[in-house]
Scaffold this active site. Structure first.
Site, short mmCIF file in Angstrom:
data_model
loop_
_atom_site.label_atom_id
_atom_site.label_comp_id
_atom_site.label_asym_id
_atom_site.label_seq_id
_atom_site.Cartn_x
_atom_site.Cartn_y
_atom_site.Cartn_z
CB ALA A 1 -0.90 0.00 1.23
CE LYS A 2 2.68 7.50 -3.25
NZ LYS A 2 2.52 8.43 -2.12
CD1 TRP A 3 2.62 2.44 3.59
CD2 TRP A 3 0.98 2.76 5.08
NE1 TRP A 3 2.21 1.21 4.03
CE2 TRP A 3 1.21 1.37 4.94
CE3 TRP A 3 0.00 3.21 5.96
CZ2 TRP A 3 0.49 0.43 5.66
CZ3 TRP A 3 -0.72 2.27 6.68
CH2 TRP A 3 -0.47 0.89 6.52
CG ASP B 1 -1.46 8.91 -1.29
OD1 ASP B 1 -2.56 9.46 -1.25
OD2 ASP B 1 -0.39 9.51 -1.22
N GLY B 2 -2.75 4.63 -2.57
CA GLY B 2 -2.72 3.79 -3.76
C GLY B 2 -1.86 2.57 -3.50
#
Length: 352
Positions: free
Chosen positions: A28-30, A175-176
């Site tokens: 995951a994009k933190w 975020d993505g």
């Protein structure tokens, strides 16, 4: 401090791509503060993406890292704050405060967490030239007994799982997705990874602009949306224009330019509760925050990633086109997509 990898370290970066690439390591994009953590016995350093020390702003993390990390190590990760099962970037931003008493109060009210996703050194060994797959295995072993607020970022090599995360995790404020080649060595300040971020569009009111530092040309457009009560709220800016386009915008916006802010919806920019373009902040420093008011009659379409607390664009929006077919009054928060809620504890798993 005497470690095999010493500060300053500039973190490895990611380039934006439209789709999740196959056959990679996915996380995951933190949405927090990127940080490199150094521990050598009792000594702890937390360095920002720009290599500045963050130690004074996160005293509770310094204690937690000293208790939970291996005796000698260097970690790459993200500092985050969760509130109501979602990441809260506003609460995180408040921690960058000059007053130690304020930092202490906030650290007790909204303690931060550290999510580790890479291991750069362990004991006396530098891991910068070790493959990502091996670094990840070492990270999981090194932090296998760690407890909150220190977490290991969830990861997978299954692209279908990554796609599911991309859809689900946005509800927890993430975020993505980030994709990393499994053979990747750690390369400081190089864009060797890939990031896939959410993007949506919205029609917004252009209610002002700031001049560019290069001269009397448009630097950024100030954007607004009407709330449920009909008040035009400042929700962000868009600014990625070519030099030629900045010059053209001056002429295009001239008919809407107001001699003063009197009568403008954002005239009361100094009011404490207003999210308005002239308001000073600890982030702006000495930067010129003056702005040129425009009659709020022009509508444009912008692309954005997500909203911060449902109120404003988390990152700078990107201009797409003018919308002469839309009225300013129709530009409301109601048009915005709301991601399905997802509890952050479910992202972090049993640790969280």
């Amino acid at each position: 401090m005497d470690l095999p990898v010493m500060p300053p370290v500039k973190p490895m970066l990611a380039k934006s791509v439209a789709r999740i690439p196959p056959d990679m390591h996915y996380e995951a994009k933190w949405d927090g503060f990127r940080a490199i953590v150094f521990r050598d016995g009792d000594e702890i350093e937390i360095a920002s993406r720009t290599t500045k020390s963050l130690v004074r702003y996160f005293p509770e993390l310094v204690r937690a890292l000293r208790e939970r990390l291996p005796e000698r190590c260097v970690l790459d990760g993200e500092i985050v704050i969760a509130h109501g099962g979602r990441l809260d970037f506003d609460a995180l931003s408040e921690r960058i405060h000059p007053a130690a008493t304020r930092v202490k109060t906030l650290s007790e009210r909204n303690p931060a967490s550290f999510v580790a996703f890479d291991l750069l050194a362990l004991a006396d060994e530098s891991l910068l030239d070790v493959s990502l797959a091996d670094r990840r295995a070492l990270l999981e072993r090194a932090l296998c007994d760690s407890t909150p607020p220190v977490h290991v970022a969830p990861a997978t090599t299954d692209i279908e799982v990554a796609r599911r995360w991309f859809d689900q995790y946005e509800g927890a404020g993430l975020d993505g997705v980030v994709a990393k080649p499994l053979t990747l060595r750690y390369r400081q300040d190089e864009r060797q990874m890939f990031k896939i971020k959410h993007e949506r569009t919205a029609d917004v009111v252009v209610a002002g602009y700031r001049l560019h530092k290069s001269g009397p040309v448009v630097g950024s457009l100030l954007l607004g949306l009407h709330d449920a009560g009909g008040t035009l709220q400042h929700v962000g800016v868009c600014a990625a224009f070519t030099t030629k386009r900045r010059e053209e915008l001056i002429a295009e916006l001239a008919p809407l330019r107001m001699e003063s802010a009197a009568g403008h919806p954002w005239a009361a920019w100094a009011e404490e509760t207003a999210r308005l373009p002239g308001a000073p902040s600890r982030w702006s420093g000495t930067k010129d925050m003056s702005w040129i008011p425009l009659r709020p009659e022009l509508v444009c379409e912008v692309a954005y990633e997500h909203m911060e607390n449902g109120e404003r664009f988390r990152h700078m929006a990107r201009f797409r086109r003018w919308r002469p077919d839309r009225t300013p009054e129709s530009c409301t928060y109601a048009q915005l997509d709301e991601p399905v809620g997802y509890d952050l504890a479910d992202v972090l798993g049993p640790q969280g």
